[in-house]
Write a protein that holds these residues in place. Structure first.
Motif, PDB file in Angstrom:
ATOM      1  N   HIS A   3      37.804  37.805  59.761  1.00 42.95           N
ATOM      2  CA  HIS A   3      38.862  38.816  59.818  1.00 42.95           C
ATOM      3  C   HIS A   3      39.765  38.703  58.594  1.00 42.95           C
ATOM      4  O   HIS A   3      40.120  39.706  57.954  1.00 42.95           O
ATOM      5  CB  HIS A   3      39.716  38.633  61.085  1.00 42.95           C
ATOM      6  CG  HIS A   3      39.203  39.335  62.289  1.00 42.95           C
ATOM      7  ND1 HIS A   3      39.209  40.708  62.418  1.00 42.95           N
ATOM      8  CD2 HIS A   3      38.681  38.859  63.451  1.00 42.95           C
ATOM      9  CE1 HIS A   3      38.710  41.050  63.595  1.00 42.95           C
ATOM     10  NE2 HIS A   3      38.381  39.945  64.243  1.00 42.95           N
ATOM     11  N   TYR A  45      39.987  43.181  58.017  1.00 40.87           N
ATOM     12  CA  TYR A  45      39.889  43.953  59.253  1.00 40.87           C
ATOM     13  C   TYR A  45      40.718  43.283  60.346  1.00 40.87           C
ATOM     14  O   TYR A  45      40.591  42.079  60.576  1.00 40.87           O
ATOM     15  CB  TYR A  45      38.438  44.064  59.720  1.00 40.87           C
ATOM     16  CG  TYR A  45      37.555  44.891  58.817  1.00 40.87           C
ATOM     17  CD1 TYR A  45      37.863  46.214  58.528  1.00 40.87           C
ATOM     18  CD2 TYR A  45      36.397  44.349  58.258  1.00 40.87           C
ATOM     19  CE1 TYR A  45      37.055  46.975  57.696  1.00 40.87           C
ATOM     20  CE2 TYR A  45      35.575  45.101  57.428  1.00 40.87           C
ATOM     21  CZ  TYR A  45      35.913  46.412  57.151  1.00 40.87           C
ATOM     22  OH  TYR A  45      35.111  47.170  56.325  1.00 40.87           O
ATOM     23  N   GLY A  84      38.638  48.038  63.623  1.00 41.20           N
ATOM     24  CA  GLY A  84      38.502  46.864  62.774  1.00 41.20           C
ATOM     25  C   GLY A  84      37.439  45.915  63.280  1.00 41.20           C
ATOM     26  O   GLY A  84      36.657  45.353  62.500  1.00 41.20           O
ATOM     27  N   ALA A  94      33.971  47.402  62.498  1.00 39.51           N
ATOM     28  CA  ALA A  94      33.634  47.241  61.084  1.00 39.51           C
ATOM     29  C   ALA A  94      33.273  45.797  60.784  1.00 39.51           C
ATOM     30  O   ALA A  94      32.339  45.525  60.016  1.00 39.51           O
ATOM     31  CB  ALA A  94      34.808  47.696  60.212  1.00 39.51           C
ATOM     32  N   GLY A 121      31.927  48.478  56.226  1.00 44.62           N
ATOM     33  CA  GLY A 121      31.783  47.083  56.632  1.00 44.62           C
ATOM     34  C   GLY A 121      30.388  46.563  56.354  1.00 44.62           C
ATOM     35  O   GLY A 121      30.207  45.433  55.882  1.00 44.62           O
ATOM     36  N   TYR A 177      40.235  51.968  55.548  1.00 41.97           N
ATOM     37  CA  TYR A 177      40.759  51.302  56.742  1.00 41.97           C
ATOM     38  C   TYR A 177      42.201  50.848  56.526  1.00 41.97           C
ATOM     39  O   TYR A 177      43.062  51.030  57.400  1.00 41.97           O
ATOM     40  CB  TYR A 177      39.885  50.100  57.099  1.00 41.97           C
ATOM     41  CG  TYR A 177      40.443  49.261  58.225  1.00 41.97           C
ATOM     42  CD1 TYR A 177      40.284  49.656  59.547  1.00 41.97           C
ATOM     43  CD2 TYR A 177      41.141  48.083  57.956  1.00 41.97           C
ATOM     44  CE1 TYR A 177      40.818  48.898  60.585  1.00 41.97           C
ATOM     45  CE2 TYR A 177      41.661  47.320  58.984  1.00 41.97           C
ATOM     46  CZ  TYR A 177      41.505  47.731  60.293  1.00 41.97           C
ATOM     47  OH  TYR A 177      42.042  46.976  61.314  1.00 41.97           O
TER      48      TYR A 177
END
Length: 253
Positions: free
Chosen positions: A143, A148, A154, A157, A198, A236
């Motif tokens: 993360h 994300y 998130g 992805a 992603g 994003y």
């Protein structure tokens, strides 16, 4: 590494019906991470065996097998990580975990709760269980590296990102199916663009299976991202968090 000397667990059977049940459970309650395990476990078959073989060729494999808790101790030392300069990997990780109220080994503990990482399993397959532990405990570091957050988009992805790193077929399918669900909820969101990005990020990045995250903690996050060729998704990042956090609100399972 002589793979013939390593005892591997049998590949689980592929059960699409159980995977679908787990998917709908996750859509009802995105905080219940055990559904992610159920989905992947019942659709991956032996794919992660090949991922383990790649992991075993990495430069810190023996260190991980001999002391799998080393990465836990490093990531769980929140006091030290909080004292690092702002912008370092360790400080960003600690801030993320504190903000989200997460335990360092929370994902790994969920895996144990499902009976997929028992003491008997660890004794019988020490190398493979060390690999499984590493995959779980580094989820939240992924993360941090990718940028994300833990909102539904998130997470989807990030699943697509990790599917390219680990070859996890379950993550790839779950990202695609979840993207459709989120798009139906908010058609104006650039869901597919974010989730597909992603995947592209995962394909372009360095092989994170061969990265020792302990060595990254004191370094600047920007420099580490450049070195690993990880470029956070600007689409994003531009989306308001309030809007993302409103997606697929958890309900009682």
């Amino acid at each position: 590494m002589d793979m013939s000397k390593i005892k591997m667990p049998p590949a689980p059977p592929i059960r699409p019906d159980k995977s679908l049940a787990a998917f709908f459970g996750l859509m009802r309650n995105k905080e219940e991470t055990s559904y992610v395990f159920d989905f992947s476990y019942n659709i991956n078959g032996g794919m992660l065996h090949r991922t383990f073989e790649r992991f075993a060729r990495g430069p810190f494999y023996e260190q991980m097998v001999n002391d799998r808790r080393a990465i836990f101790r490093a990531l769980d030392d929140r006091q030290r990580l909080r004292e690092l300069p702002v912008g370092t990997v360790g400080r960003t990780y600690a801030d993320f975990m504190d903000r989200e109220g997460l335990d360092t080994d929370g994902v790994a503990q969920s895996f144990r709760d499902k009976g997929l990482l028992t003491e008997d399993f660890e004794r019988e397959y020490p190398e493979y269980s060390a690999f499984t532990y590493w995959l779980n405990i580094t989820h939240d570091m992924f993360h941090v590296l990718t940028g994300y957050n833990r909102d539904s988009l998130g997470e989807l992805a990030l699943l697509n990102f990790t599917s390219k790193i680990t070859g996890n077929r379950g993550n790839k399918y779950l990202a695609r199916m979840g993207a459709i669900r989120v798009k139906l909820e908010d058609p104006s969101l650039p869901v597919f663009k974010v989730v597909n990005n992603g995947g592209r990020m995962g394909r372009a990045s360095a092989d994170l299976l061969h990265v020792n995250f302990i060595d990254l903690l004191d370094r600047r996050l920007r420099e580490v991202r450049e070195e690993l060729n990880i470029v956070p998704c600007p689409v994003y990042a531009a989306l308001p968090q309030e809007r993302l956090l409103a997606l697929v609100q958890p309900q009682a399972a």
